[in-house]
Write an enzyme that holds these catalytic residues in place. Structure first.
Site, short mmCIF file in Angstrom:
data_model
loop_
_atom_site.label_atom_id
_atom_site.label_comp_id
_atom_site.label_asym_id
_atom_site.label_seq_id
_atom_site.Cartn_x
_atom_site.Cartn_y
_atom_site.Cartn_z
N ASN A 156 0.60 -1.13 0.13
CA ASN A 156 0.04 -0.22 -0.01
C ASN A 156 0.87 1.17 -0.06
OD1 ASN A 156 -1.77 2.19 0.56
ND2 ASN A 156 -2.64 1.28 2.34
N SER A 159 0.37 3.25 3.45
CA SER A 159 0.19 2.41 4.53
C SER A 159 0.04 2.94 5.97
CB SER A 159 0.95 1.11 4.39
OG SER A 159 0.55 -0.14 5.30
N1 LIG Z 1 -12.99 4.69 -1.43
C1 LIG Z 1 -11.73 4.60 -2.09
N2 LIG Z 1 -11.82 5.51 -3.35
C2 LIG Z 1 -10.54 5.54 -4.12
N3 LIG Z 1 -9.46 5.06 -3.81
C3 LIG Z 1 -9.34 4.35 -2.44
C4 LIG Z 1 -10.74 4.04 -1.88
N4 LIG Z 1 -10.36 3.31 -0.82
C5 LIG Z 1 -8.95 2.76 -0.80
N5 LIG Z 1 -8.49 3.50 -2.15
C6 LIG Z 1 -7.22 3.40 -2.44
O1 LIG Z 1 -6.44 2.21 -1.68
C7 LIG Z 1 -5.33 2.82 -1.14
C8 LIG Z 1 -4.93 2.24 0.00
O2 LIG Z 1 -6.06 2.43 1.06
P1 LIG Z 1 -5.75 2.76 2.57
O3 LIG Z 1 -4.75 3.37 2.93
O4 LIG Z 1 -7.23 3.37 2.99
O5 LIG Z 1 -5.66 1.01 3.02
P2 LIG Z 1 -5.39 0.63 4.47
O6 LIG Z 1 -6.58 -0.28 4.61
O7 LIG Z 1 -5.59 1.57 5.57
O8 LIG Z 1 -4.10 0.23 4.64
P3 LIG Z 1 -3.21 -0.10 5.69
O9 LIG Z 1 -3.67 -1.29 6.38
O10 LIG Z 1 -1.83 -0.50 5.12
O11 LIG Z 1 -3.23 1.16 6.22
C9 LIG Z 1 -5.78 4.28 -0.99
O12 LIG Z 1 -4.24 5.00 -1.01
C10 LIG Z 1 -6.41 4.55 -2.26
O13 LIG Z 1 -5.44 4.88 -3.31
MG LIG Z 2 -4.31 2.71 6.54
#
Ligand SMILES: Nc1ncnc2c1ncn2[C@@H]1O[C@H](COP(=O)(O)OP(=O)(O)OP(=O)(O)O)[C@@H](O)[C@H]1O
Ligand SMILES: [Mg+2]
Length: 1019
Positions: A156, A159
């Site tokens: 990610n 992340s």
């Molecule tokens: N609703 C959404 N619309 C557009 N892009 C999204 C959306 N949700 C996630 N993404 C894309 O996915 C990527 C990873 O999402 P996010 O950082 O929320 O993951 P996470 O579950 O928090 O992961 P981690 O556990 O590693 O923190 C974001 O940077 C974005 O590019």
């Molecule tokens: Mg996250």
């Protein structure tokens, strides 16, 4: 509406599947993903697919569509659960939490941002400044925490490398009043080492790429991450993250949150120090270890406001206390020095991060909260924690992160699956048990006392002597050999995916993860030489000093061995779970569609794996068999009793359960509910929604009704009080009047016998009701005085009274003090030579004209319109007014009947001028002469009094004017008259009469109108 979302988009709630099988579940999930429907419900749980593209389903308009709506009224959305959590909090004053789970990159952090955005948008409709500022800080804190706590990993680009649980506090109004952020285990090893293709925390790249020239110069940095050991690995990593613009955003967010300039500078100085620390190199010079380049150390010393020698010393030596209490300095080996430097860099970053969180908390914490005043303080918690992750090389951090996810999964199981089923059993609802995987066994594997992995790690850390990671692995192999979820190469020798003495594997709920034990002990011990702590505590920078309070301890001061990192983490996660468990939970289950961040690819195997380990299918089963809503009979009744005639306002049935049954029957919901022992279970939210709607419609009527009753009660109470007040007032008034009379009686007891009839006795202040009374007694007093006046004096008294009334106090001198003798021409003392003549003439006239009394007679001077004055005598009788010639034995010059006179005019001065107005405008203007009785006698008052009295008694109105005595200076064709006063104008139609010092009387401007005359006078 969810129902309106056509079937081509699949089922909006997995509960609606025809059959609950994995195949159907996956089919629906895939169809919805491909059709751009990233959210699907399982009851109140939202399953969210990461779209990996910007979707047009967020923003103001969508928020409005979801605001205050029930879950099933709109297509599934994060906004809908946010609203459900908010409503539960506001309606039922329940603390709620939204738990977002899913593996790394599944979209948890993005989801948490949308949730926050929604809550911020729907609250504070009144735009109160203090609430807006709290919201602003809550939103802006995200940007700062992401910069310092997120990094690009291989899974990610953004992340989260720390866990975040944010509580938002609300007042009784449902507006945010503050909040608190809990952060969990920051993956600080990332500061000094990153896996291939990964980056350090965003903050470093933001500073190096986005910092201005001057800023970098002042921090002794150059804008290229490849120049620094700690950022070298990630320098070339391609990322969708724009460091430059994000740097600007973070700087402005820090400012908005309320960080001072000094604090912001300190933050960047610490970041720079860490980067420079990574570039410090050591060399062995004979026996001792040296720093290769002093320049870098000096820069670090400058940035941390410490002494360069002390920095060098802390890097190369450690101070230890010997057994005898002696303090010695022990030189590091090169390896120790490197270890110390890295531990220092990690600790600097970790403390910086912790300090930023606490600083934000200090801004958003609820201030001046008073439960009595502000009502119950309710909370919505939002949990966004690092997701379950499997890397090629998994270390201590992954172990902790995955353990945390195990705990959250366990909570989910407990709340959604286990608790639900056990409640049905408890309540005696017919129920077919659904099997699900309970991961408590894995949780125990990690955290169980004495036997769990964390215990074994801690034990190894506490053991004196050289205990290595491999020894620790051995110990785990021995103790956990029988555990079904633990294995290692030693326990499964044929499994070549693991190495001997290096790897162990845990079969997590979400998959098998092979951990490399290397570094586990060091990371668990989290050792940092005391020297660094003291160095930082002694920094001249107050911000830095504040981050290192433990540096003030002396070397010899015995300190308890601190808890290990794993134990600290375990405790914090246990506390978190406790915190979540006491709130009403709402779940967002995030799924990552593929590993390549593609918006179109649906990796069936990966998705199915996630659906399986998240227990979503079981969730659907429980939900389908289960009930959306349950409530104690008493509380259900309390809330909805107004919707049924048998239960409002109070029921007469045997129990609350019967009453609830009556409500349900009235609405025809019998088939949608089950009756438990203590609770009512409602299967679909629709029934509940109908009840809610009916309740909402009835509430205003009830409120009006209650208001009516209460207002009536208040009015009656007020009326009673007023009556009492009036009774008391009446009694008091009577008493006051009586008391006044007693007092008056006392003071005036003997006034009848005193000479002035009590005129000199002072009146007591009367109560308001008796102010008139004083007047009445004045009349009595006057009557007493008048009674004693001899009848012969009465005409004079009456005339004086008439004069007093007519002159209205405007003429000061009017002869009140002397006896008014009226017939001055007949008076020998006044006219010794001519009185006998006058008496004779007067008698003749009396006989001839038949008048009965002389009202006034006296000498006067007459002024004619040609400005000529001559001596005359005036005789006013009750029939005629005569003008006589005194020098010719009172020959009659003019005779006018009395009834032609309509008015008289005088002046307010001391002069003796008088005008008698007639109805035919033939006014008589004269100046009374004072005679010989007394040179200063005023006779004007006497004439006025006598005439007014006479006219009053004959019931004819006589107008009287008193003209202001005016000072003037006027010019005639003869000479300038400078002295006092005009006196009368308009008296003789168009004449102005002037009296000045040089000419006694003068009449001029004969042909002027009275208005022009007035004009002249004004000059
Ligand atoms: N609703 C959404 N619309 C557009 N892009 C999204 C959306 N949700 C996630 N993404 C894309 O996915 C990527 C990873 O999402 P996010 O950082 O929320 O993951 P996470 O579950 O928090 O992961 P981690 O556990 O590693 O923190 C974001 O940077 C974005 O590019
Ligand atoms: Mg996250």
């Amino acid at each position: 509406m969810a129902e309106l979302e056509g079937l081509e988009f699949g089922k909006s709630d997995f509960v609606l599947l025809d059959e609950v099988t994995m195949d159907q579940f996956m089919e629906n999930l895939k169809l919805r993903f491909q059709k751009g429907r990233i959210y699907t419900y399982i009851g109140e749980v939202v399953v969210s697919m990461n779209p990996y593209r910007q979707m047009d389903i967020f923003g103001k308009e969508t928020i409005e569509a979801y605001r205050g709506r029930e879950l099933y009224e709109n297509p599934p959305h994060l906004y809908a659960v946010s609203d459900a959590a908010y409503k539960a909090m506001k309606r039922r004053a329940k603390d709620t939490c939204i738990v977002i789970s899913g593996e790394s990159g599944a979209g948890k952090t993005e989801a948490s941002k949308y949730i926050m955005q929604y809550i911020a948008a729907i609250t504070n409709p009144g735009q109160r400044v203090e609430v807006e500022s709290v919201k602003n800080v809550l939103l802006k804190s995200n940007c700062v925490l992401e910069a310092f706590g997120n990094a690009k990993t291989n899974r990610n680009d953004n992340s989260s490398r720390f866990g975040k649980y944010m509580d938002i506090n609300f007042n009784f109004n449902g507006d945010p009043t503050g909040g608190h952020i809990n952060n969990y285990l920051l993956e600080k090893s990332r500061v000094v080492h990153q896996q291939q293709g990964e980056r350090n925390f965003h903050s470093f790249y933001q500073l190096l790429r986005g910092g201005s020239e001057e800023m970098l110069q002042s921090l002794h940095l150059q804008g290229d991450p490849a120049l620094y050991v700690f950022t070298r690995e990630g320098a070339g990593a391609a990322t969708s993250y724009n460091d430059r613009s994000n740097h600007k955003a973070v700087m402005s967010a820090l400012d908005v949150i309320g960080f001072s300039n000094q604090e912001i500078t300190s933050i960047y100085q610490i970041l720079a120090s860490i980067l420079l620390l990574g570039n410090v190199q050591f060399e062995v010079d004979g026996e001792s270890v040296q720093v290769v380049e002093d320049g870098v150390v000096n820069q670090i010393a400058e940035l941390t406001a410490t002494d360069p020698d002390c920095v060098v010393k802390s890097l190369l030596y450690r101070t230890v206390a010997t057994g005898g209490g002696e303090v010695i300095e022990k030189g590091h080996t090169e390896q120790d020095a490197c270890f110390g430097r890295e531990a220092f860099a990690k600790a600097l970053y970790e403390r910086l991060f912790g300090w930023i969180v606490s600083r934000i908390n200090s801004v958003i914490e609820v201030k001046n909260y008073n439960p009595v005043l502000h009502g119950k303080n309710t909370v919505i918690g939002v949990l966004d924690i690092y997701g379950f992750e499997i890397f090629d090389n998994n270390s201590f951090e992954q172990f902790c992160i995955n353990y945390c996810n195990e705990k959250l999964q366990q909570l989910f199981i407990e709340l959604i699956l286990q608790q639900e089923q056990s409640e049905y059993q408890r309540e005696g609802i017919t129920w077919q048990h659904i099997d699900y995987f309970n991961n408590q066994i894995i949780v125990d594997l990690v955290e169980q006392p004495h036997k769990g992995i964390i215990s074994i790690l801690d034990e190894a850390c506490l053991t004196v002597g050289k205990v290595t990671d491999t020894v620790c692995l051995e110990s785990m192999n021995t103790k956990l050999a029988q555990h079904p979820h633990y294995t290692s190469r030693k326990l499964s020798p044929t499994d070549k995916t693991m190495d001997f003495q290096k790897h162990f594997r845990i079969r997590h709920y979400a998959g098998d993860v092979t951990y490399s034990v290397e570094g586990f002990l060091d990371k668990n011990k989290d050792l940092l030489f005391q020297d660094f702590k003291r160095l930082m505590y002694n920094s001249a920078n107050p911000v830095l000093k504040e981050m290192w309070p433990d540096g003030q301890l002396g070397i010899t001061e015995v300190t308890k061995r601190p808890l290990t990192a794993a134990s600290l983490f375990k405790n914090s996660i246990v506390a978190l779970v406790d915190k979540l468990a006491c709130k009403e939970p709402y779940y967002v289950r995030c799924i990552k569609p593929n590993e390549v961040k593609s918006p179109v690819l649906f990796d069936d195997a990966r998705c199915q794996h996630q659906v399986a380990y998240l227990g979503l299918l079981e969730n659907v089963m429980v939900r389908r068999a289960g009930f959306a809503y349950r409530q104690l009979y008493s509380r259900f009744l309390q809330r909805y009793k107004m919707t049924c005639e048998y239960t409002w306002p109070n029921h007469l049935m045997a129990s609350d359960r019967d009453a609830v049954e009556a409500i349900i029957r009235q609405h025809g919901f019998q088939d949608d509910v089950a009756f438990g022992h203590t609770k009512l279970f409602v299967r679909t939210p629709r029934s509940l929604f109908t009840l809610e709607q009916e309740r909402a419609a009835l509430i205003p009527i009830l409120v009006l009704f209650l208001q009516k009753i209460w207002r009536g009660a208040l009015a009656r109470l007020r009326c009673k009080r007023m009556r009492a007040i009036y009774t008391i007032m009446g009694c008091y008034k009577r008493y006051k009047v009586k008391a006044h009379f007693w007092e008056v009686e006392g003071r005036f007891a003997n006034v009848r016998t005193t000479a002035d009839y009590g005129r000199s006795v002072e009146w007591p202040a009367p109560p308001a009701a008796l102010t008139q009374f004083h007047q009445i007694t004045l009349m009595w007093w006057a009557r007493q005085v008048v009674k004693n006046i001899p009848p012969s004096d009465m005409p004079e008294v009456r005339a004086k009274v008439a004069a007093l009334t007519a002159l209205q106090g405007e003429r000061k001198h009017w002869g009140v003090g002397r006896a008014w003798e009226r017939d001055y021409l007949a008076n020998v003392r006044n006219c010794p030579q001519t009185s006998s003549d006058f008496i004779r003439v007067s008698k003749e006239l009396k006989n001839k004209d038949g008048f009965t009394q002389v009202v006034f007679s006296g000498l006067c001077r007459k002024v004619n319109r040609f400005n000529k004055s001559t001596d005359r005598a005036l005789l006013i009788t009750d029939k005629f007014v005569y003008k006589l010639e005194p020098k010719k034995q009172y020959k009659i010059l003019k005779k006018l009947p009395l009834d032609v006179f309509t008015g008289l005019s005088t002046t307010s001065g001391v002069d003796q001028m008088l005008v008698l107005h007639t109805s035919n405008k033939d006014d008589i203007l004269l100046c009374l002469q004072r005679g010989e009785l007394c040179p200063n006698q005023d006779r004007v008052g006497e004439v006025v009094g006598a005439l007014v009295d006479y006219f009053t008694r004959s019931q004819t109105r006589l107008q009287h004017h008193i003209h202001k005595h005016t000072h003037l200076r006027t010019r005639t064709h003869h000479h300038t008259h400078t002295q006092t006063g005009v006196v009368l104008w308009g008296l003789l139609k168009s004449c102005v009469l002037i009296r000045c010092s040089c000419c006694t009387i003068r009449c001029c401007c004969c042909c002027l109108s009275s208005r022009s005359a007035a004009g002249i006078l004004k000059h």
